[in-house]
Design an enzyme around this catalytic site. Structure first.
Site, mmCIF file in Angstrom:
data_model
loop_
_atom_site.group_PDB
_atom_site.id
_atom_site.type_symbol
_atom_site.label_atom_id
_atom_site.label_comp_id
_atom_site.label_asym_id
_atom_site.label_seq_id
_atom_site.Cartn_x
_atom_site.Cartn_y
_atom_site.Cartn_z
ATOM 1 N N ASN A 192 -14.311 6.023 0.057
ATOM 2 C CA ASN A 192 -15.058 5.203 1.018
ATOM 3 C C ASN A 192 -16.199 6.040 1.588
ATOM 4 O O ASN A 192 -16.005 7.202 1.936
ATOM 5 C CB ASN A 192 -14.161 4.755 2.181
ATOM 6 N N ARG A 236 -9.936 0.741 -3.140
ATOM 7 C CA ARG A 236 -9.729 2.064 -3.757
ATOM 8 C C ARG A 236 -8.410 2.111 -4.499
ATOM 9 O O ARG A 236 -8.332 2.653 -5.600
ATOM 10 C CB ARG A 236 -9.803 3.184 -2.714
#
Length: 96
Positions: free
Chosen positions: A43, A25
């Site tokens: 996520n 990320r």
């Protein structure tokens, strides 16, 4: 909420593989900001990362190429993408 600029699109990408707990990320956020995109990377409980990015179509295509490229953290097995009209209202690019 800001309106989307003309010529802007929304990329929605579902990234499958070993992409959680490896800085994916953060890496995605860095690449998106370099390309001037707004959005987020999240996520999901099933192990995927959900990426939403808005901006110029060419920049979104470049981000998609990077998500599918060899330089990502972890192991990307599959990226499923879809495209929409930009909705606006996103500021910066964040990890969720």
């Amino acid at each position: 909420m800001s309106e989307p600029a003309t010529g802007h699109v929304r990329l929605v990408a579902w990234v499958h593989g070993r992409v959680q707990g490896v800085g994916f990320r953060w890496w995605t956020r860095s690449r998106a900001l370099e390309l001037g995109l707004a959005g987020y990377a999240t996520n999901k409980s099933d192990g995927r990362v959900h990426v939403v990015a808005e901006g110029p179509e060419q920049s979104c295509l470049e981000l998609l190429g990077k998500l599918r490229g060899d330089g990502t953290p972890g192991i990307v097995e599959l990226v499923v993408d879809s495209w929409e009209a930009a909705r606006g209202g996103l500021t910066g690019f964040v990890e969720r």
